[in-house]
Every structure is written in structure tokens, then in C-alpha cells.
Write a protein that holds these residues in place. Structure first.
Motif, PDB file in Angstrom:
ATOM      1  N   HIS A 164     -79.102 -33.663 -47.654  1.00  0.00           N
ATOM      2  CA  HIS A 164     -78.623 -33.015 -46.321  1.00  0.00           C
ATOM      3  C   HIS A 164     -79.136 -31.637 -45.801  1.00  0.00           C
ATOM      4  N   LEU A 165     -78.956 -30.639 -46.700  1.00  0.00           N
ATOM      5  CA  LEU A 165     -79.778 -29.682 -46.078  1.00  0.00           C
ATOM      6  C   LEU A 165     -81.001 -29.241 -45.979  1.00  0.00           C
ATOM      7  N   VAL A 166     -82.208 -30.989 -46.968  1.00  0.00           N
ATOM      8  CA  VAL A 166     -83.662 -30.858 -46.785  1.00  0.00           C
ATOM      9  C   VAL A 166     -83.522 -31.522 -45.305  1.00  0.00           C
ATOM     10  N   PHE A 167     -82.593 -32.294 -44.675  1.00  0.00           N
ATOM     11  CA  PHE A 167     -82.934 -33.162 -44.116  1.00  0.00           C
ATOM     12  C   PHE A 167     -82.206 -32.375 -42.984  1.00  0.00           C
ATOM     13  N   SER A 168     -82.163 -31.389 -42.949  1.00  0.00           N
ATOM     14  CA  SER A 168     -81.782 -30.924 -42.005  1.00  0.00           C
ATOM     15  C   SER A 168     -82.818 -29.079 -41.700  1.00  0.00           C
ATOM     16  N   ILE A 169     -83.763 -29.266 -42.300  1.00  0.00           N
ATOM     17  CA  ILE A 169     -84.346 -28.308 -41.990  1.00  0.00           C
ATOM     18  C   ILE A 169     -85.874 -28.998 -41.849  1.00  0.00           C
ATOM     19  N   HIS A 170     -85.752 -30.490 -42.150  1.00  0.00           N
ATOM     20  CA  HIS A 170     -86.472 -31.145 -41.567  1.00  0.00           C
ATOM     21  C   HIS A 170     -86.659 -31.295 -40.385  1.00  0.00           C
ATOM     22  N   ILE A 171     -85.125 -31.058 -39.511  1.00  0.00           N
ATOM     23  CA  ILE A 171     -84.895 -31.626 -38.769  1.00  0.00           C
ATOM     24  C   ILE A 171     -85.664 -29.884 -37.542  1.00  0.00           C
ATOM     25  N   HIS A 172     -85.050 -29.269 -38.302  1.00  0.00           N
ATOM     26  CA  HIS A 172     -85.155 -27.932 -37.536  1.00  0.00           C
ATOM     27  C   HIS A 172     -86.508 -27.388 -37.030  1.00  0.00           C
ATOM     28  N   THR A 173     -87.418 -27.247 -38.604  1.00  0.00           N
ATOM     29  CA  THR A 173     -88.989 -27.695 -38.624  1.00  0.00           C
ATOM     30  C   THR A 173     -89.950 -28.284 -37.215  1.00  0.00           C
ATOM     31  N   VAL A 174     -89.444 -29.794 -37.040  1.00  0.00           N
ATOM     32  CA  VAL A 174     -89.756 -30.904 -36.109  1.00  0.00           C
ATOM     33  C   VAL A 174     -89.938 -29.482 -35.228  1.00  0.00           C
ATOM     34  N   ALA A 175     -88.098 -29.198 -34.439  1.00  0.00           N
ATOM     35  CA  ALA A 175     -87.537 -28.944 -33.573  1.00  0.00           C
ATOM     36  C   ALA A 175     -88.489 -27.586 -32.406  1.00  0.00           C
ATOM     37  N   PHE A 176     -88.994 -26.911 -33.928  1.00  0.00           N
ATOM     38  CA  PHE A 176     -89.498 -25.501 -34.040  1.00  0.00           C
ATOM     39  C   PHE A 176     -90.426 -25.823 -33.452  1.00  0.00           C
ATOM     40  N   VAL A 177     -91.501 -26.694 -34.397  1.00  0.00           N
ATOM     41  CA  VAL A 177     -92.807 -26.361 -34.158  1.00  0.00           C
ATOM     42  C   VAL A 177     -93.015 -26.891 -33.049  1.00  0.00           C
ATOM     43  N   ALA A 178     -92.136 -28.141 -31.878  1.00  0.00           N
ATOM     44  CA  ALA A 178     -92.503 -28.459 -30.518  1.00  0.00           C
ATOM     45  C   ALA A 178     -91.885 -27.026 -29.421  1.00  0.00           C
ATOM     46  N   LEU A 179     -90.960 -26.604 -29.724  1.00  0.00           N
ATOM     47  CA  LEU A 179     -90.887 -25.829 -28.412  1.00  0.00           C
ATOM     48  C   LEU A 179     -91.514 -25.281 -28.436  1.00  0.00           C
ATOM     49  N   ALA A 180     -92.742 -24.825 -30.065  1.00  0.00           N
ATOM     50  CA  ALA A 180     -93.444 -23.149 -29.995  1.00  0.00           C
ATOM     51  C   ALA A 180     -94.595 -24.049 -29.089  1.00  0.00           C
ATOM     52  N   LEU A 181     -94.990 -25.045 -29.427  1.00  0.00           N
ATOM     53  CA  LEU A 181     -95.563 -26.299 -28.579  1.00  0.00           C
ATOM     54  C   LEU A 181     -95.690 -25.718 -27.188  1.00  0.00           C
ATOM     55  N   VAL A 182     -94.474 -26.210 -26.966  1.00  0.00           N
ATOM     56  CA  VAL A 182     -94.058 -25.947 -25.583  1.00  0.00           C
ATOM     57  C   VAL A 182     -93.813 -24.928 -24.758  1.00  0.00           C
ATOM     58  N   ALA A 183     -93.836 -23.329 -25.574  1.00  0.00           N
ATOM     59  CA  ALA A 183     -93.991 -22.103 -25.140  1.00  0.00           C
ATOM     60  C   ALA A 183     -95.568 -21.860 -25.070  1.00  0.00           C
ATOM     61  N   ALA A 184     -96.315 -22.147 -26.256  1.00  0.00           N
ATOM     62  CA  ALA A 184     -97.738 -21.731 -26.018  1.00  0.00           C
ATOM     63  C   ALA A 184     -98.179 -23.144 -24.395  1.00  0.00           C
ATOM     64  N   THR A 185     -97.822 -23.820 -24.657  1.00  0.00           N
ATOM     65  CA  THR A 185     -98.437 -24.750 -23.752  1.00  0.00           C
ATOM     66  C   THR A 185     -97.443 -24.562 -22.379  1.00  0.00           C
ATOM     67  N   ALA A 186     -96.470 -23.620 -22.454  1.00  0.00           N
ATOM     68  CA  ALA A 186     -96.169 -22.745 -20.820  1.00  0.00           C
ATOM     69  C   ALA A 186     -96.823 -21.370 -20.535  1.00  0.00           C
ATOM     70  N   ALA A 187     -97.522 -21.290 -21.523  1.00  0.00           N
ATOM     71  CA  ALA A 187     -98.187 -19.677 -21.624  1.00  0.00           C
ATOM     72  C   ALA A 187     -99.890 -19.805 -21.241  1.00  0.00           C
ATOM     73  N   ILE A 188    -100.303 -21.330 -20.896  1.00  0.00           N
ATOM     74  CA  ILE A 188    -101.432 -21.310 -20.609  1.00  0.00           C
ATOM     75  C   ILE A 188    -101.224 -21.877 -19.229  1.00  0.00           C
ATOM     76  N   VAL A 189    -100.662 -23.223 -19.110  1.00  0.00           N
ATOM     77  CA  VAL A 189    -100.427 -23.943 -18.022  1.00  0.00           C
ATOM     78  C   VAL A 189     -99.553 -22.569 -16.824  1.00  0.00           C
ATOM     79  N   GLY A 190     -98.878 -22.237 -16.680  1.00  0.00           N
ATOM     80  CA  GLY A 190     -97.764 -21.846 -16.199  1.00  0.00           C
ATOM     81  C   GLY A 190     -96.799 -21.706 -15.831  1.00  0.00           C
ATOM     82  N   HIS A 191     -95.903 -23.101 -16.261  1.00  0.00           N
ATOM     83  CA  HIS A 191     -95.451 -23.444 -15.600  1.00  0.00           C
ATOM     84  C   HIS A 191     -94.325 -24.298 -17.527  1.00  0.00           C
ATOM     85  N   SER A 192     -93.120 -24.647 -17.943  1.00  0.00           N
ATOM     86  CA  SER A 192     -92.731 -25.406 -18.126  1.00  0.00           C
ATOM     87  C   SER A 192     -91.351 -26.729 -18.149  1.00  0.00           C
ATOM     88  N   GLU A 193     -92.009 -27.684 -16.897  1.00  0.00           N
ATOM     89  CA  GLU A 193     -91.400 -28.312 -16.092  1.00  0.00           C
ATOM     90  C   GLU A 193     -91.191 -29.673 -17.352  1.00  0.00           C
TER      91      GLU A 193
END
Length: 159
Positions: free
Chosen positions: A72-101
Motif C-alpha cells: 500500500h505504501l508503494v502504491f501511495s508513493i506512486h499516486i502522490h508522485t503522479v499527482a506532484f508531477v502533474a501539479l508541477a506541470l500545471v504550475a509551469a504551464t500556468a507560469a508560461i500561459v499566465g492562467h490556470s483555468e
């Protein structure tokens, strides 16, 4: 009535902490950037604590057949890693585009990903996976919000 000395000390400590949080709130209103330092310290700590909590919630949800907590811990680490990478990409895209709609779409994709991952990893039926997913999200949302409110209060008290 007459409260004991320990109760009086505790009440004074709570009052002082509340006053410090209110002062931090005033400082944050005047200069919101001051909040970044304490949040940069406390957010990673919260996420580090939330990963095993998520694993424990998974263990409670999937108690039969027996799966080791480590899995369960391995699965939890995997899920949180996917979420962190996705949200980091959102933050980078929002910084470039100027919005996060488009943030709602990312949260939706992450929820679908978790639902499908739970279906594949734990090999339950779709309806049981859906039920467990919804229960997990309700409980984890409460845990996450409690943690975020707590670290926000701590960050305000440290400004």
C-alpha cells in the motif's frame, strides 16, 4: 471555577498562539510573500506525513485479501508522485500561459487515474472499486484539508 495551574498554562499558551497567528495574518495581508518561507518548510513535511496516512487508508479499504502495508505504501508513493508531477506541470504551464483555468481538468484526470489504478492494482469489481474510491477520497480530503489548515496556521504564526 478554579482551573488547575496546568489548565491555566494551557489556556495562556493557546491564547498566545492565537494572538501570534492573528499577527501573522496581518503581516501576510501586508506582504503575502512573507508566507512563502514558512509554507516552503511545512508543505513538504505535510506531504511526507500524508503518504503513509494514504497507505493506511488504503490498507483499511482493502483489508481482504491480505495485502502487506508495504505494498500500500508503494502504491501511495506512486499516486502522490503522479499527482506532484502533474501539479508541477500545471504550475509551469500556468507560469508560461499566465492562467490556470485548466486546473479542474487536471484534478479530474488525476481522480480518474487513481480510480483506474485502484481497479488494476487491487483487482476488485468496478462498482466495489468505485465505492472504495469515493470513500477514500472523502476521508483523504478531510485529512488533507485538516493538514493544510494546520500548516497554514503554523506558517502564519511563524511570520
Amino acid at each position: 471555577e478554579g482551573a488547575s495551574k496546568d489548565e491555566q498554562d494551557w489556556a495562556r499558551w493557546i491564547e498566545a498562539k492565537g494572538q501570534r497567528i492573528m499577527e501573522g495574518y496581518e503581516h501576510a495581508l501586508a506582504d503575502p510573500i512573507k508566507l512563502n518561507g514558512p509554507l516552503n518548510i511545512w508543505l513538504p513535511r505535510l506531504m511526507l506525513v500524508l503518504v503513509p496516512i494514504f497507505a493506511l487508508l488504503l490498507a483499511i479499504m482493502h483489508w481482504w485479501p491480505r495485502v502487506f502495508l508495504f505494498e500500500h505504501l508503494v502504491f501511495s508513493i506512486h499516486i502522490h508522485t503522479v499527482a506532484f508531477v502533474a501539479l508541477a506541470l500545471v504550475a509551469a504551464t500556468a507560469a508560461i500561459v499566465g492562467h490556470s483555468e485548466f486546473l479542474w481538468a487536471v484534478w479530474l484526470l488525476l481522480a480518474i487515474y487513481l480510480w483506474m489504478a485502484m481497479y488494476r492494482v487491487y483487482a476488485r469489481s468496478w462498482w466495489l472499486t468505485t465505492l472504495k474510491f469515493l470513500a477514500l477520497m472523502m476521508v483523504y480530503s478531510i485529512v488533507l484539508m485538516t493538514g493544510l489548515i494546520t500548516i497554514f496556521a503554523i506558517a502564519l504564526s511563524e511570520i
